[in-house]
Design a protein around this motif. Structure first.
Motif, PDB file in Angstrom:
ATOM      1  N   PRO A 172       6.667  -2.193  -2.813  1.00  0.00           N
ATOM      2  CA  PRO A 172       7.362  -3.439  -2.451  1.00  0.00           C
ATOM      3  C   PRO A 172       6.583  -4.300  -1.462  1.00  0.00           C
ATOM      4  O   PRO A 172       6.557  -5.526  -1.600  1.00  0.00           O
ATOM      5  CB  PRO A 172       8.673  -2.956  -1.822  1.00  0.00           C
ATOM      6  CG  PRO A 172       8.830  -1.544  -2.227  1.00  0.00           C
ATOM      7  CD  PRO A 172       7.464  -1.003  -2.485  1.00  0.00           C
ATOM      8  N   SER A 218      -0.638  -1.705   0.918  1.00  0.00           N
ATOM      9  CA  SER A 218      -0.424  -0.887  -0.286  1.00  0.00           C
ATOM     10  C   SER A 218      -0.521   0.594   0.078  1.00  0.00           C
ATOM     11  O   SER A 218      -1.051   0.955   1.138  1.00  0.00           O
ATOM     12  CB  SER A 218      -1.493  -1.213  -1.331  1.00  0.00           C
ATOM     13  OG  SER A 218      -2.725  -0.591  -0.969  1.00  0.00           O
ATOM     14  N   GLY A 243       8.924   5.839  -0.845  1.00  0.00           N
ATOM     15  CA  GLY A 243       8.435   6.938  -1.674  1.00  0.00           C
ATOM     16  C   GLY A 243       8.191   6.581  -3.127  1.00  0.00           C
ATOM     17  O   GLY A 243       7.876   7.448  -3.935  1.00  0.00           O
ATOM     18  N   VAL A 244       8.314   5.294  -3.481  1.00  0.00           N
ATOM     19  CA  VAL A 244       8.093   4.905  -4.878  1.00  0.00           C
ATOM     20  C   VAL A 244       6.669   5.244  -5.300  1.00  0.00           C
ATOM     21  O   VAL A 244       6.426   5.745  -6.402  1.00  0.00           O
ATOM     22  CB  VAL A 244       8.373   3.397  -5.065  1.00  0.00           C
ATOM     23  CG1 VAL A 244       7.919   2.932  -6.436  1.00  0.00           C
ATOM     24  CG2 VAL A 244       9.854   3.112  -4.893  1.00  0.00           C
ATOM     25  N   CYS A 245       5.704   5.003  -4.399  1.00  0.00           N
ATOM     26  CA  CYS A 245       4.301   5.278  -4.734  1.00  0.00           C
ATOM     27  C   CYS A 245       4.116   6.757  -5.082  1.00  0.00           C
ATOM     28  O   CYS A 245       3.395   7.102  -6.013  1.00  0.00           O
ATOM     29  CB  CYS A 245       3.392   4.876  -3.578  1.00  0.00           C
ATOM     30  SG  CYS A 245       3.896   5.544  -1.983  1.00  0.00           S
ATOM     31  N   LEU A 275       7.941   1.065   4.088  1.00  0.00           N
ATOM     32  CA  LEU A 275       9.379   1.341   4.041  1.00  0.00           C
ATOM     33  C   LEU A 275       9.701   2.830   3.918  1.00  0.00           C
ATOM     34  O   LEU A 275      10.867   3.209   3.973  1.00  0.00           O
ATOM     35  CB  LEU A 275       9.997   0.641   2.828  1.00  0.00           C
ATOM     36  CG  LEU A 275       9.951  -0.870   2.783  1.00  0.00           C
ATOM     37  CD1 LEU A 275       9.089  -1.343   1.635  1.00  0.00           C
ATOM     38  CD2 LEU A 275      11.341  -1.414   2.620  1.00  0.00           C
ATOM     39  N   TYR A 328       2.284  11.315  -0.348  1.00  0.00           N
ATOM     40  CA  TYR A 328       2.133  10.164   0.535  1.00  0.00           C
ATOM     41  C   TYR A 328       3.075  10.235   1.738  1.00  0.00           C
ATOM     42  O   TYR A 328       2.674   9.942   2.869  1.00  0.00           O
ATOM     43  CB  TYR A 328       2.378   8.861  -0.253  1.00  0.00           C
ATOM     44  CG  TYR A 328       2.398   7.663   0.643  1.00  0.00           C
ATOM     45  CD1 TYR A 328       1.222   7.037   1.032  1.00  0.00           C
ATOM     46  CD2 TYR A 328       3.595   7.186   1.167  1.00  0.00           C
ATOM     47  CE1 TYR A 328       1.231   5.966   1.900  1.00  0.00           C
ATOM     48  CE2 TYR A 328       3.618   6.118   2.041  1.00  0.00           C
ATOM     49  CZ  TYR A 328       2.435   5.512   2.401  1.00  0.00           C
ATOM     50  OH  TYR A 328       2.453   4.464   3.276  1.00  0.00           O
ATOM     51  N   LEU A 329       4.329  10.611   1.515  1.00  0.00           N
ATOM     52  CA  LEU A 329       5.292  10.595   2.626  1.00  0.00           C
ATOM     53  C   LEU A 329       4.942  11.636   3.691  1.00  0.00           C
ATOM     54  O   LEU A 329       5.089  11.382   4.887  1.00  0.00           O
ATOM     55  CB  LEU A 329       6.717  10.802   2.102  1.00  0.00           C
ATOM     56  CG  LEU A 329       7.262   9.640   1.260  1.00  0.00           C
ATOM     57  CD1 LEU A 329       8.650   9.969   0.722  1.00  0.00           C
ATOM     58  CD2 LEU A 329       7.306   8.344   2.060  1.00  0.00           C
TER      59      LEU A 329
END
Ligand code: SF4
Ligand code: SF4
Length: 393
Positions: free
Chosen positions: A35, A46, A78-80, A75, A90-91
């Protein structure tokens, strides 16, 4: 039950940020889904750019406030992670990086206050009760989330001659304050579908604390949740699975319960869709909009279950928002510190809703519902609420 150590607490002690970052092959496939990157077009906003920043920080390179701001603006949706073909964690990488450089990541008093409140669900419920009388859109959105009546404490066994699947319905931190009617809908529908259901007392899982790098608070809440699950039975039955209506905490529940060897987490809509033949719905002539929140991206089973259940209501017209899976700017408590970015993220959904003109909007995420309800005049509900309305004995 094994020691309920918190994932983030482990990371501070042992994680090699470089090892986590090396899993990224820099393919860029996650970029169109992020986003913040979609708004700014800046590589530093990104996932790939933030991974590079995290590596630089771990290598001891001094980054200015401008660079760390890009990490701060993530944000944590966690979409990535969910779309990454290389399974980059990633998180975990982000939490570890924030913990190591915590001084660089400012957390406002508003976020600290909210994080502290959700760890005490009764206090949170009391405060929300007062906030419902506030003038303006927030008060109105909170008033709409209220429905009278306590959640029934005793399970109702649908068929006493057959050992039912025993489901522990977790209330989360917002259940008593904001989601009483959704919990009631879940309990009624699951019971009608033949499950034995027990509603657990409200307990924060620590997700907000974890996102804010407060590892001790996250671990404390996680341990309390695991103790609660470990102690519970459903009537005379051992718990077969846990579920919840707090979609934003599903990932945290899955991780904690699996690590502790406790009954696993199942999505409530998946449980219902598996027994769809036991549910009957009356006809509806409504047109409703369906928002599939970013917390469901990558969870094809939950998305399909939502679609199947709503499609089982004869005559109901369901229009999915074209901006599906993109964060609406809520992201837990993130919007409190980034109001302008959060508003920019909300605009696409509002424009789409103006075109669809639904009689109500459905979303399984309480954060999205509250955020959208402050900007809309139509009811904003969990899909379970509509399903219960249409359900026939
Ligand atoms: S995080 Fe995953 S999808 Fe994104 S650039 Fe790295 S490997 Fe590719
Ligand atoms: S967690 Fe969300 S905002 Fe952060 S980098 Fe990933 S997709 Fe972008």
């Amino acid at each position: 039950m094994s020691a309920p150590a918190d994932v983030s607490a482990n990371l501070v002690a042992a994680t090699d940020i470089h090892a986590l970052a090396r899993a990224c092959v820099k393919c860029g496939l996650c970029l169109p889904h992020c986003p913040t990157y979609r708004i700014s077009g800046n590589e530093a906003d990104s996932p790939r750019g933030r991974i590079a920043l995290a590596e630089a920080l771990a290598a001891g390179i001094e980054l200015g406030a401008d660079a760390t701001r890009h990490l701060d603006q993530c944000l944590s949706c966690g979409v990535c992670e969910r779309v990454c073909p290389s399974s980059v964690r990633y998180l975990d990488l982000l939490v570890a990086t924030r913990q190591r450089g915590r001084a660089a990541v400012a957390e406002s008093w508003r976020r600290r206050a909210l994080r502290s409140l959700v760890q005490h669900p009764q206090r949170f419920a009391s405060l929300i009760g007062v906030a419902r009388y506030l003038p303006g859109r927030l008060g109105r959105a909170l008033r709409r989330s209220r429905r009278p009546g306590p959640v029934a404490a005793c399970p109702v066994l649908a068929d006493a001659t057959v050992a039912p699947t025993a489901i522990l319905l977790l209330s989360g931190c917002t259940g008593a304050a904001l989601e009483t009617s959704v919990l009631q809908a879940a309990q009624s529908l699951l019971t009608q579908a033949g499950y034995a259901v027990q509603v657990a007392p409200a307990q924060c899982c620590g997700a907000l604390a974890r996102h804010a790098c407060a590892a001790d608070a996250a671990a404390q809440s996680g341990q309390a949740l695991l103790a609660l699950v470990g102690q519970h039975q459903v009537g005379q039955h051992q718990v077969d699975a846990c579920t919840a209506v707090v979609a934003g905490c599903a990932g945290r529940y899955r991780t904690l319960l699996a690590a502790a060897g406790l009954p696993g987490y199942r999505d409530v809509l998946c449980l219902l869709a598996e027994r769809l033949e036991r549910l009957r719905f009356g006809a509806s002539s409504e047109t409703v909009a369906l928002q599939l929140p970013c917390t469901q991206v990558g969870d094809g089973a939950a998305i399909n279950a939502t679609r199947r259940l709503l499609a089982a209501v004869p005559g109901l017209r369901v229009v999915e928002l074209p901006s599906q899976g993109r964060c609406c700017g809520g992201a837990g408590s993130w919007y409190l510190d980034h109001p302008e970015l959060a508003d920019a993220l909300l605009q696409p959904a509002l424009a789409e809703l103006a075109m669809i003109a639904p009689s109500r909007l459905l979303s399984s995420n309480i954060g999205c519902r509250l955020r959208l309800a402050t900007a809309l005049d139509v009811p904003v509900q969990h899909p379970l609420q509509l399903l219960l309305e249409q359900c026939q004995p």
